[in-house]
Design an enzyme around this catalytic site. Structure first.
Site, PDB file in Angstrom:
ATOM      1  N   GLY A 113       0.837  -1.211   0.000  1.00  0.00           N
ATOM      2  CA  GLY A 113       0.000   0.000   0.000  1.00  0.00           C
ATOM      3  C   GLY A 113       0.865   1.252   0.000  1.00  0.00           C
TER       4      GLY A 113
ATOM      5  N   HIS B 210       9.518   3.738  -3.963  1.00  0.00           N
ATOM      6  CA  HIS B 210       8.579   3.266  -4.980  1.00  0.00           C
ATOM      7  C   HIS B 210       7.739   4.461  -5.407  1.00  0.00           C
ATOM      8  CE1 HIS B 210       5.534   1.223  -7.222  1.00  0.00           C
ATOM      9  NE2 HIS B 210       4.604   1.716  -6.430  1.00  0.00           N
TER      10      HIS B 210
ATOM     11  N   ASP C  77       8.739  -2.311  -9.804  1.00  0.00           N
ATOM     12  CA  ASP C  77       9.645  -1.443 -10.579  1.00  0.00           C
ATOM     13  C   ASP C  77      10.775  -2.290 -11.182  1.00  0.00           C
ATOM     14  OD1 ASP C  77       8.608   1.326  -9.380  1.00  0.00           O
ATOM     15  OD2 ASP C  77       8.834  -0.113  -7.765  1.00  0.00           O
TER      16      ASP C  77
END
Ligand code: NAI
Length: 327
Positions: A131, A188, A160
């Site tokens: 999350g 991220h 990623d």
């Protein structure tokens, strides 16, 4: 003889990512086909009926390894005696919401969940925060769970990593499996730094094989950084199946090992690479025996230093943004 079941908590169970993730876990993609799993599903009170529907579908798959399912809106029930947790549920940005408000709304969620993990999870629980903002949510979880090893609370950079792998493979005309030693550093977010300086493909340096530094800097890096937005634009919904797949990859490799291969994981810094201790930062790691080891001592050139600084500064700002909430 069947092994005793492992308990895996998953939050945000009624959401998009979980609509892929739960089925992959129940199918044995995370722990293995010979390992029974009990799923302990957490979502908000208003989402309980929807979780019930997902559980009906799990039942209808008749997965041989699914040994039980718990549905709850109480983190202490969800995290009781768990071996692993994938924390997917988070507060999305709503219209007009400022970044600072988003950070603090999520900080509240992960503070409560960190405390619950601290109280009731197994002491060697492996936690993956998906999350968003994933790195800072993992940082808050670790700070709120002082009795658990901070190294066991990680954030997801694997999406990623996988996105970069597939773009490199397409450019070089090779398979993703041929590529080793790609590293995704930092947050991220679009500031992440997908570093191919050490990467090889079938033993040859990947930068030489690609031989197009301009493409790398001006196309690959922004493409990977903004991939989530491109998927929303095209699909009208955010990436879910690929995020679930990355969560399975992250946990699978942490549990089963990587045979010396590098993977990218967001982990609490021990101070290496000049990242302040405790900041959850994407790094290259090698997994073995249920543990991960950060790849250390990699040199930095001017371009890497600039990329590194940008993503680190963003994480330091996020940390400062939630400092008051942590007390
Ligand atoms: P979604 O909105 O479809 O589902 C989220 C679920 O979480 C909902 O069922 C909601 O009720 C639940 N939830 C909200 N607060 C909760 C709480 N306090 N406790 C338990 N459950 C709670 O969202 P989706 O698409 O499944 O994405 C989930 C999160 O994953 C988002 O924050 C998204 O930005 C993030 N994400 C992270 C990626 C990464 O690479 N780290 C990649 C893709 C998404």
């Amino acid at each position: 003889m069947t092994k005793p079941a492992v308990r895996v908590a998953v939050t945000g169970a009624a959401g998009q990512i979980c609509y892929s993730l739960l089925f992959r876990i129940a199918n044995g993609d995370m722990y293995g086909k010979d390992q029974p799993v009990i799923l302990q599903l957490l979502d908000l009170p208003q989402a309980q009926a929807a979780v019930g529907g997902v559980v009906m579908e799990l039942e209808d798959c008749a997965f041989p390894n699914l040994a039980g399912v718990v549905i709850t809106d109480d983190p202490k029930v969800a995290f009781k005696d768990i071996d692993a947790a994938v924390l997917v549920g988070a507060r999305p940005r709503s219209k007009g919401m400022e970044r600072a408000d988003l950070l603090s709304a999520n900080a509240e969620i992960f503070k409560v969940q960190g405390k619950a993990l601290n109280e009731v999870a197994k002491r060697d629980v492996k936690v993956l925060v998906v999350g968003n903002p994933a790195n800072t949510n993992a940082y808050i979880t670790a700070k709120s769970a002082p009795d658990l090893p901070a190294k066991n609370i990680t954030a997801m950079l694997r999406l990623d990593h996988n996105r970069a792998l597939s773009q490199f493979a397409a450019k070089a005309g090779i398979a993703t499996a041929d590529i080793e030693k790609v590293a995704v550093w930092g947050n991220h977010s679009p500031t992440m730094y997908a570093d191919y300086r050490f990467a090889t493909a079938n033993g040859k340096p990947l930068p030489e094989l690609i031989n197009d530094e301009t493409w790398y800097r001006e196309t690959l890096l922004p493409k990977v950084g903004k991939r989530g937005a491109a998927i929303i634009e095209a699909r009208g919904l955010s990436s879910a199946a690929s995020a679930a797949n990355a969560a399975v990859d992250h946990m699978h490799d942490w549990i089963h090992g990587t045979d010396g291969k590098w993977v990218s994981m967001g982990v609490a810094s021990d101070g290496s690479y000049g990242v302040p201790e405790g900041i959850v930062f994407g790094v290259p790691a090698v997994c073995s025996g249920g543990e991960y080891e950060v790849v250390k001592g990699l040199p930095m050139d001017d371009f890497s230093k600039a990329m590194f600084e940008k993503t680190l500064n963003e994480l330091l700002e996020e940390r400062d943004g939630v400092a008051a909430l942590l007390g």
